[in-house]
Write an enzyme that holds these catalytic residues in place. Structure first.
Site, short mmCIF file in Angstrom:
data_model
loop_
_atom_site.label_atom_id
_atom_site.label_comp_id
_atom_site.label_asym_id
_atom_site.label_seq_id
_atom_site.Cartn_x
_atom_site.Cartn_y
_atom_site.Cartn_z
N GLU A 17 0.89 -1.12 -0.04
CA GLU A 17 -0.14 0.02 0.10
C GLU A 17 0.78 1.32 -0.13
OE1 GLU A 17 -2.73 -0.38 3.28
OE2 GLU A 17 -3.58 -2.05 2.58
N HIS A 69 -7.82 1.29 1.74
CA HIS A 69 -7.73 1.19 3.21
C HIS A 69 -8.59 2.06 4.11
CE1 HIS A 69 -4.89 -1.48 6.01
NE2 HIS A 69 -6.27 -0.99 6.83
P1 NAI Z 1 -10.21 -10.08 15.64
O1 NAI Z 1 -8.71 -10.37 16.26
O2 NAI Z 1 -11.02 -9.76 16.59
O3 NAI Z 1 -10.88 -11.25 14.79
C1 NAI Z 1 -10.18 -12.13 14.22
C2 NAI Z 1 -10.52 -13.49 13.98
O4 NAI Z 1 -10.00 -14.51 13.15
C3 NAI Z 1 -10.61 -14.48 15.53
O5 NAI Z 1 -11.84 -14.68 15.71
C4 NAI Z 1 -9.56 -15.50 15.05
O6 NAI Z 1 -9.66 -16.64 15.90
C5 NAI Z 1 -9.86 -15.66 13.62
N1 NAI Z 1 -8.83 -16.46 12.91
C6 NAI Z 1 -7.32 -16.32 13.20
N2 NAI Z 1 -6.87 -17.09 12.25
C7 NAI Z 1 -7.76 -17.68 11.43
C8 NAI Z 1 -7.65 -18.73 10.24
N3 NAI Z 1 -6.56 -19.12 9.93
N4 NAI Z 1 -8.79 -19.25 9.78
C9 NAI Z 1 -9.91 -18.61 10.42
N5 NAI Z 1 -10.11 -17.65 11.50
C10 NAI Z 1 -8.99 -17.17 11.92
O7 NAI Z 1 -9.87 -9.18 14.61
P2 NAI Z 1 -10.94 -8.08 14.08
O8 NAI Z 1 -10.94 -7.02 14.84
O9 NAI Z 1 -12.37 -8.78 13.63
O10 NAI Z 1 -10.23 -7.65 12.61
C11 NAI Z 1 -10.28 -8.59 11.55
C12 NAI Z 1 -9.09 -8.03 10.45
O11 NAI Z 1 -9.55 -6.92 10.00
C13 NAI Z 1 -7.74 -7.74 10.92
O12 NAI Z 1 -6.83 -8.24 10.13
C14 NAI Z 1 -7.69 -6.06 11.08
O13 NAI Z 1 -6.18 -5.85 10.86
C15 NAI Z 1 -8.49 -5.85 10.05
N6 NAI Z 1 -9.19 -4.31 9.95
C16 NAI Z 1 -9.20 -3.67 8.89
C17 NAI Z 1 -9.48 -2.32 8.91
C18 NAI Z 1 -9.70 -1.58 7.68
O14 NAI Z 1 -9.64 -0.44 7.65
N7 NAI Z 1 -9.92 -2.31 6.56
C19 NAI Z 1 -10.09 -1.86 10.23
C20 NAI Z 1 -9.98 -2.51 11.30
C21 NAI Z 1 -9.43 -4.12 11.13
#
Ligand code: NAI
Length: 414
Positions: A273, A296
């Site tokens: 990015e 993003h």
């Molecule tokens: P979180 O940590 O609350 O949830 C992630 C989930 O993924 C967890 O339940 C975990 O067990 C699961 N997980 C981990 N490895 C896995 C795998 N190999 N297969 C299946 N499930 C798996 O994270 P949250 O807050 O829900 O965020 C998710 C993503 O969104 C993160 O990567 C974060 O960086 C991204 N994000 C992007 C934003 C954007 O502006 N586009 C803003 C906020 C978050």
């Protein structure tokens, strides 16, 4: 608890809080309402030299993502007890140096959860109606009124990969539109609404009309949507990635879009990015049919900024006034309800055998009862919150600080 202040500020002087980088005003308001604090705010992100000169007497420093908190900055701020990152990550802070000095680091990893979920669902509808494509054409003066390949999302299946904070919100919003919701997570999760956890990723890919990624960037997730997984998706289905750019193999995705196996995709995150709005964006995805690209911005809303201001200032207030390290990015998480008529001792130390018995021995040696303790360790660091009888001399802080294990000791007035 509100009257509690660190003894590390000079007697009678309010604690100093410095907020940089135009942090949302709600943070300064919370500090002013929350206790006797001197709050200063500035708009910019100072260079290291400048910052070092600004930190005299500062106990709590608030930054966003631009200001780098280096070992040198921390060295120049012996009174600093906490850094609040009013943003999602903590990459801009030398966490090892902060931990070594007993400086707590807080951030707001989940303040923009709802913002991401809303954009995800909006893009599901946009993809299903080819609306972004139609909009681009119209901007170029082409009136392409057609129902071909357009559908409602009602009764379609959305497959959520990663059911942490964002995933369940996406599921609830999808369900409100009449979608069926399945999800896959490596951890067994409580399903919200009528969502159903499936056995594995393959099952989810085979069932879903829309696959949406909400996993973190880990060794397990890097490239987890590769050629094989994309081929397993239903013909004419859609992929959305608003999580991390590393999760999807872009070359394989472009192939699946070009050969028509996938009907479209929405991407908010990319393997590479641009660092700023001055740098160009390049991707093989540019120019492909029915592909929505956003820079993003999944979590970028006014509400998320305000939530970040509230969440981080709340955590910092709690830490300064009660010692609670709940949600701290680097110290062990410890919190303890206040016990009336007590003096609270907070001790961050190296996690070596016998620390607790030495600290307790010092208190016992002063003939004072301990009323309650809460203690945790994390990666070589121990954090103790202790409430002792009010008769405990404040000299105890010096005695604990003299222990070889000591990193930082504070005393709070009950
Ligand atoms: P979180 O940590 O609350 O949830 C992630 C989930 O993924 C967890 O339940 C975990 O067990 C699961 N997980 C981990 N490895 C896995 C795998 N190999 N297969 C299946 N499930 C798996 O994270 P949250 O807050 O829900 O965020 C998710 C993503 O969104 C993160 O990567 C974060 O960086 C991204 N994000 C992007 C934003 C954007 O502006 N586009 C803003 C906020 C978050």
């Amino acid at each position: 608890m509100r009257s509690r202040l660190s003894t590390e500020s000079s007697a009678g002087e309010a604690s100093a809080i410095l907020l940089l980088e135009n942090i949302h005003p709600v943070a300064a308001e919370s500090f002013r309402a929350g206790g006797d604090f001197r709050v200063e705010t500035t708009a910019g992100s100072p260079r290291e030299d400048e910052l070092v000169g600004m930190l005299g007497g500062v106990q709590v420093l608030g930054i966003r993502s631009k200001t780098r908190i280096t070992d040198r900055v921390l060295e120049a701020a012996p009174q600093l007890i906490a850094v609040g990152c009013f943003c999602i990550g903590t990459d801009q802070v030398d966490i090892e140096a902060a931990t070594r000095r007993g400086v707590a680091v807080f951030n707001a990893p989940f303040s923009n959860t709802r913002s991401v979920a809303e954009l995800t669902i909006a893009e599901v509808v946009m993809l299903a109606r080819r609306a972004a494509q139609r909009s681009m054409e119209l901007h170029l003066g082409r009136w392409q009124k057609s129902a071909a390949g357009c559908m409602e999302v009602r009764r379609k299946t959305i497959g959520i990969v990663g059911y942490g904070h964002i995933g369940p919100q996406v599921g609830l919003l999808g369900e409100a539109l009449g979608m069926k919701v399945v999800f896959h997570d490596i951890v067994r999760k409580l399903a919200l609404g009528n969502a159903r956890q499936v056995a594995n990723l393959d099952e989810l890919l085979e069932l879903s009309d829309f696959v949406t990624m909400h996993v973190p960037d880990t060794v397990l997730t890097r490239g987890m949507m590769g050629r094989e997984q994309l081929a397993r998706m239903r013909p004419g289905s859609y992929l959305l990635n608003l999580s991390r750019g590393s999760v999807v193999d872009i070359v394989a995705l472009c192939e699946a879009l070009r050969n028509g196996h996938l009907a479209g995709a929405a991407l908010d995150v990319f393997p590479e990015e641009p660092n700023s709005s001055r740098d160009p964006f390049q991707s093989d995805l540019c120019g492909l049919d029915n592909v929505i690209l956003t820079p993003h911005i999944g979590g970028s809303t006014e509400e998320a900024q305000r939530n970040i201001g509230l969440e981080v200032s709340g955590a910092l207030l709690d830490y300064v006034q009660t010692g609670s390290s709940t949600g701290c990015a680097n110290l062990p998480e410890v919190q303890m309800p206040e016990i009336a008529d007590s003096l609270r001792v907070l001790n961050i130390h190296k996690d070596v055998p016998g620390v607790l018995s030495r600290v307790n021995g010092l208190v016992a040696g002063m003939g004072v009862n301990i009323k309650a303790q809460s203690y945790h360790t994390r990666e070589g660091i121990g954090y103790l919150i202790m409430d002792a009888e009010r008769t405990l001399s404040r000299a105890i802080a010096g005695e604990i600080a003299a222990l070889e294990s000591n990193i930082r000791t504070r005393i709070l007035n009950g």
